[in-house]
Enzyme design. Structure first.
Site, short mmCIF file in Angstrom:
data_model
loop_
_atom_site.label_atom_id
_atom_site.label_comp_id
_atom_site.label_asym_id
_atom_site.label_seq_id
_atom_site.Cartn_x
_atom_site.Cartn_y
_atom_site.Cartn_z
N GLU A 55 -10.43 1.88 5.05
CA GLU A 55 -9.63 0.68 4.54
C GLU A 55 -10.69 -1.01 4.65
OE1 GLU A 55 -4.99 1.22 3.71
OE2 GLU A 55 -5.53 0.77 5.78
N GLU A 82 -3.97 -3.75 10.16
CA GLU A 82 -2.83 -5.28 10.69
C GLU A 82 -2.34 -4.20 12.36
OE1 GLU A 82 0.21 -4.37 7.46
OE2 GLU A 82 -1.52 -5.36 5.88
N GLY A 103 -0.92 0.51 -0.45
CA GLY A 103 0.38 -1.00 0.46
C GLY A 103 1.04 -1.42 -0.91
N GLY A 104 0.82 -2.94 -1.68
CA GLY A 104 1.55 -3.51 -2.44
C GLY A 104 1.80 -2.94 -3.77
N GLY A 156 -4.69 -5.58 0.80
CA GLY A 156 -3.15 -7.19 0.41
C GLY A 156 -4.09 -8.47 -0.46
N ASN A 185 2.69 2.53 1.79
CA ASN A 185 2.58 2.36 3.38
C ASN A 185 3.62 1.01 2.68
OD1 ASN A 185 2.64 0.16 5.53
ND2 ASN A 185 0.12 0.78 5.59
N TRP A 186 4.43 1.14 2.68
CA TRP A 186 5.40 0.10 2.14
C TRP A 186 5.36 -1.45 3.48
CZ3 TRP A 186 10.88 3.28 1.85
CH2 TRP A 186 10.49 3.52 0.32
N LYS A 187 4.44 -0.91 4.60
CA LYS A 187 4.78 -2.14 5.62
C LYS A 187 6.55 -2.46 5.74
CE LYS A 187 0.14 -2.79 4.07
NZ LYS A 187 -1.44 -3.48 4.08
N HIS A 246 -3.69 0.94 12.00
CA HIS A 246 -3.71 0.38 10.61
C HIS A 246 -4.84 -1.10 11.17
CE1 HIS A 246 -3.11 -2.36 7.32
NE2 HIS A 246 -2.52 -1.16 6.36
N SER A 269 -5.76 -2.70 -1.48
CA SER A 269 -5.75 -2.47 -2.94
C SER A 269 -5.76 -2.22 -4.06
CB SER A 269 -6.08 -3.90 -4.07
OG SER A 269 -5.87 -5.65 -2.97
P1 PGA Z 1 -2.62 -2.97 0.08
O1 PGA Z 1 -2.72 -2.21 1.48
O2 PGA Z 1 -2.51 -2.00 -1.11
O3 PGA Z 1 -1.40 -3.51 -0.66
O4 PGA Z 1 -4.07 -4.20 -0.20
C1 PGA Z 1 -3.28 -1.20 1.75
C2 PGA Z 1 -2.95 -0.60 3.15
O5 PGA Z 1 -2.97 -1.37 3.87
O6 PGA Z 1 -2.26 0.66 3.75
#
Ligand code: PGA
Length: 251
Positions: free
Chosen positions: A167, A97, A233-234, A173, A9-11, A95, A212
């Site tokens: 999640e 967010e 994500g990251g 993050g 998930n590149w956001k 998600h 994470s």
């Molecule tokens: P993260 O994000 O790996 O940076 O914690 C995961 C996500 O939000 O899907």
């Protein structure tokens, strides 16, 4: 046997140059990932570029969000049919967010899920509790409520044709990962809850962990009985880290 899925998930990150370099980097090491299905979810505007780069690679393509309507006066939104049109297989819905920053409800998320399926997409449905909810001991109620919104609208059969991502919001993050046991506990709860409605669905649905996940913790998380991959994500923005997580799923 559930094939692991490792989805990036590149956001809201990247540029034309950086997404090209990222895909080239992933492709260069892809032959070392023998078991997991790999997928990437770029920002909308880069999806066509990434789709072109991915042709014939075996890497799946997804989007990070979608609207619940088929078309019309929804300025700034993207319809599910547009995503299938440009080659997406997956779409992330719900998600945290989207839920927390943009105030999207369980019901809206369920409608997005339904619209995505109708257009032929496979939704990756995100569920998970905040730190406050975990500390109050209501993790299972929160996750159950988020799942029920979708099951009430679409039925349990639809869950068998999607992917679930657990999640924990406090782990996204933050560098703070759920321990394999903490994650497994919730994954087992989710599968058990689904099994009360349909054991075949519970057996086949892939439940990813997100929050994470990185090359250092992926193998231990993926070794758990009910963890069938990751939503990353990251670490998905660095080709070697993303590949390392993919390799952690090698059988
Ligand atoms: P993260 O994000 O790996 O940076 O914690 C995961 C996500 O939000 O899907």
């Amino acid at each position: 046997m559930r094939q692991p899925l490792v989805a990036g998930n590149w956001k809201m990150n990247g540029s034309l140059d950086s997404v090209t370099a990222l895909i080239e980097g992933i492709q260069a090491g892809l032959d070392t990932v023998s078991t997991a299905e790999m997928a990437v979810c770029p920002p909308f505007v880069y999806i066509p570029r990434v789709a072109g780069l991915l042709e014939g690679s075996g890497i799946s393509l997804g989007a990070q969000d979608v609207n619940d309507q088929e078309s019309g006066a929804h300025t700034g939104e993207v319809a599910p049919g547009m995503l299938t049109d440009i080659g997406c297989r997956y779409v992330i819905v719900g998600h945290s967010e989207r839920r927390s920053i943009y105030g999207e409800s369980d019901e809206f998320t369920a409608r997005k899920f339904a619209a995505a399926r109708k257009a032929g997409l496979v939704p990756i449905l995100c569920v998970g509790e905040t730190l406050e909810e975990r500390e109050e001991g209501v993790t299972e109620q929160v996750v159950a409520r988020q799942l029920d919104a979708v099951i009430d609208l679409e039925g349990i059969g639809a869950i068998g044709e999607c992917v679930i991502a657990y999640e924990p919001v406090w782990a996204i993050g933050t560098g703070k990962t759920a321990t394999p046991d903490q994650a497994q506990e919730v994954h087992a709860f989710i599968r058990g809850k689904l099994a009360t409605l349909d054991t075949d669905v519970a057996d086949k649905v892939r439940i990813l962990y997100g929050g994470s996940m990185n090359p250092g913790n992926a193998a231990d998380l993926l070794a758990m009985a009910d963890i069938d991959g990751g939503l990353i994500g990251g670490a998905s923005l660095k080709p070697e880290d993303f590949l390392d997580i993919g390799r952690a799923g090698n059988a």
